[in-house]
Enzyme design. Structure first.
Site, PDB file in Angstrom:
ATOM      1  N   GLU A 184      53.176  43.933  40.571  1.00 10.29           N
ATOM      2  CA  GLU A 184      52.122  42.644  40.806  1.00 10.29           C
ATOM      3  C   GLU A 184      52.379  41.957  39.627  1.00 10.29           C
ATOM      4  O   GLU A 184      52.259  40.460  39.424  1.00 10.29           O
ATOM      5  CB  GLU A 184      50.884  43.109  41.136  1.00 10.29           C
ATOM      6  CG  GLU A 184      50.541  43.715  42.277  1.00 10.29           C
ATOM      7  CD  GLU A 184      48.998  44.276  42.343  1.00 10.29           C
ATOM      8  OE1 GLU A 184      48.334  43.570  43.180  1.00 10.29           O
ATOM      9  OE2 GLU A 184      48.834  45.121  41.364  1.00 10.29           O
ATOM     10  N   ASN A 192      35.780  45.449  39.113  1.00  6.08           N
ATOM     11  CA  ASN A 192      36.868  44.085  39.144  1.00  6.08           C
ATOM     12  C   ASN A 192      37.317  43.904  40.622  1.00  6.08           C
ATOM     13  O   ASN A 192      37.248  42.748  40.944  1.00  6.08           O
ATOM     14  CB  ASN A 192      38.059  44.286  38.195  1.00  6.08           C
ATOM     15  CG  ASN A 192      37.795  44.421  36.839  1.00  6.08           C
ATOM     16  OD1 ASN A 192      36.750  43.943  36.263  1.00  6.08           O
ATOM     17  ND2 ASN A 192      38.582  45.386  35.939  1.00  6.08           N
ATOM     18  N   GLY A 200      45.614  44.928  43.914  1.00  4.44           N
ATOM     19  CA  GLY A 200      46.608  45.227  44.938  1.00  4.44           C
ATOM     20  C   GLY A 200      47.168  46.674  44.983  1.00  4.44           C
ATOM     21  O   GLY A 200      48.144  47.328  45.653  1.00  4.44           O
TER      22      GLY A 200
END
Length: 500
Positions: free
Chosen positions: A288, A378, A382
């Site tokens: 990512e 948070n 992914g």
């Protein structure tokens, strides 16, 4: 006017100030904004919107690729402007508002958001705010340091505001690979067969009739906070490297491994740094985020190609990349996050996924998002996209922290993001547990013996043994299973006091 940056002359009269752009937003709007882990995000319009929000009574839903930089999330949250936020954030101020119940947060798999928008499972996007390096003559736009969900926002939004960032060189064009798989029931195969497969276009098509404003900016991305490897992260990296060497020894991998994915942050970055001086070579990455370690591996000659959705690096590394961009340009690709995180591609390529856990339990369940089971940190990011579909699903964490008052191996996780069914390997600074082919009772012994901190190991074994006496496929003492987290809340430590 900068004709190099705005090559479509029909759009030249759309140039406005950020403050003027902020006036387009109305109460109740759904806003889609570029940005993925502090890269390629709106630097001007969203800040102007936050400034306007100090006086105007506005509430918006904000959807991005991932986290934003320059404290924008916090500024918007402090004005009371954010009604709802998705799919990921990392801002301490916004986190406070989320955990106080003042901002609703939807924690999503990052590969899923664009799909939900395309399938009309989320409200329509009223305005998209997208950072670009340039607008081409055909109206298409070249993104900057991330793509994230920008392609979907541009395609689906009713109106579009473009931020042309002058700090990004125009020769960034060529590192983006924009691909639309299409809608159900006629969705196309994503034809990526290796990390460097090029399958789309280098710019995002735009219906120029939807462009309501263009704002010039001259602000670089917020730098990533990169910590030097420490004793714990070095130990974790060494355990993982030894495991991979053993996989090579047994013929399950070669020294080129399979494409790597690593989550964002200090631990993952430090682990990737461990490959720099290793025998592993001709490595590839399908991830990512491209972090400092990605470019260190390229410079060392260990990594031949890296594909992701954003470039999120320290200030020093950022300067190194763009001062020598031609050295990296043919070694990296950025893709939309529903492509970088697509289950189909992850499974096909056989990704080795390395992500970070807040806590793991003795059976291999992983909590990536919630402190004490209730406080959002948070988000899942992914990690779930890769965990479920990878060739090897690896989670890393320190065995204990905060002067060893917190054990990160616990009887039962207080929130489950990744179930034991998806987790193959757990690594701490005390060892590695290979869970493949093990039943729950076998997993518990392996994790406790190999991964837990010595101060907590006897208590974990005692818990498991007493739970096993009561029977069950996955033995637990329900009245004690979460007592470690409860004790931490009450006393500030998970340590169990014993009688002299």
């Amino acid at each position: 006017m900068n004709l190099e940056r705005i090559q479509n002359t029909d759009l030249l009269d759309k140039v406005i100030t950020a403050n003027d752009a902020a006036l387009f937003f109305e109460n109740g709007m759904v806003v889609g904004a570029s940005g993925f882990t502090r890269a390629g995000d709106s630097k001007a319009v969203l800040k102007a919107l936050a400034d306007r929000g100090k006086e105007a009574q506005l509430k918006i839903t904000l959807i991005t690729g991932a986290s934003l930089g320059h404290d924008i999330d916090g500024l918007l949250a402090d004005t009371g402007m954010l009604a709802k936020r998705m799919p990921f954030q990392s801002d301490a101020v916004l986190r406070k508002h989320i955990n106080a119940g003042e901002v609703l947060f939807i924690d999503q798999h990052l590969g899923e958001t664009a799909e939900l928008i395309n399938n009309h499972h989320l409200p329509e996007i009223d305005i998209a705010v997208i950072e670009v390096a340039m607008i081409k003559a055909d109206g298409s736009v070249v993104p900057t340091t991330s793509i994230g969900n920008s392609a979907t926002f541009i395609q689906k939004a009713k109106k579009i505001i473009l931020e042309v960032n002058l700090t990004i060189p125009t020769n960034i064009e060529g590192i983006h690979d924009i691909f639309y798989a299409g809608d159900y029931p006629h969705r196309a195969i994503i034809p990526i067969t290796q990390a460097n497969s090029l399958i789309g276009t280098t710019s995002i098509p735009v219906d120029v009739s939807k462009v309501i404003g263009i704002v010039y900016t001259n602000v670089a991305d917020s730098p990533a906070s990169i910590a030097e490897p420490d004793t714990k992260t070095i130990a974790i990296a060494n355990f993982l490297l030894d495991f991979l060497r053993n996989e090579v020894k047994h013929g399950r991998l070669t020294t080129s491994l399979l494409p790597l994915q690593a989550g964002i942050g200090k631990v993952a970055n430090s682990i990737l740094e461990g490959f720099v001086n290793s025998e592993f070579n001709n490595l590839t990455m399908y991830s990512e985020v491209l972090q400092d370690s990605t470019f260190d591996l390229i410079d060392a000659g260990n990594l031949t190609f890296a594909s992701a959705s954003s470039i999120t690096v320290s200030e020093k590394c950022y300067q190194r990349i763009f001062q020598n961009f031609d050295n990296y340009k043919n070694k990296i690709l950025l893709r939309p996050q529903n492509i970088s995180n697509a289950a189909e591609v992850i499974r096909r390529l056989g990704i080795i996924a390395i992500n970070t856990a807040i806590e793991c339990d003795i059976y291999g369940n992983v909590n990536s998002t919630h402190v004490y089971g209730t406080k959002m940190m948070n988000g899942i990011g992914g990690s779930g996209d890769f965990a479920r579909n990878s060739y090897l699903c690896i989670f890393v964490t320190q065995a204990a922290s905060k002067a060893d008052n917190i054990s990160h191996i616990v009887p039962m996780v207080s929130h489950v993001d990744h179930s034991e069914h998806d987790v193959d390997i757990i690594v701490t600074d005390y060892g590695l547990a290979d869970l493949r082919g093990l039943a729950p009772r076998e997993r518990a012994v392996r994790i406790i013996q190999n991964c837990s901190h010595p101060d907590y190991r006897p208590h974990l074994l005692d818990y498991f043994q007493r739970a096993s006496l009561q029977g069950g496929h996955t033995p637990h003492l329900l009245n004690e299973a979460l007592s470690w987290q409860a004790r931490l809340i009450e006393t500030g430590s998970m340590k169990i006091k014993t009688e002299d």
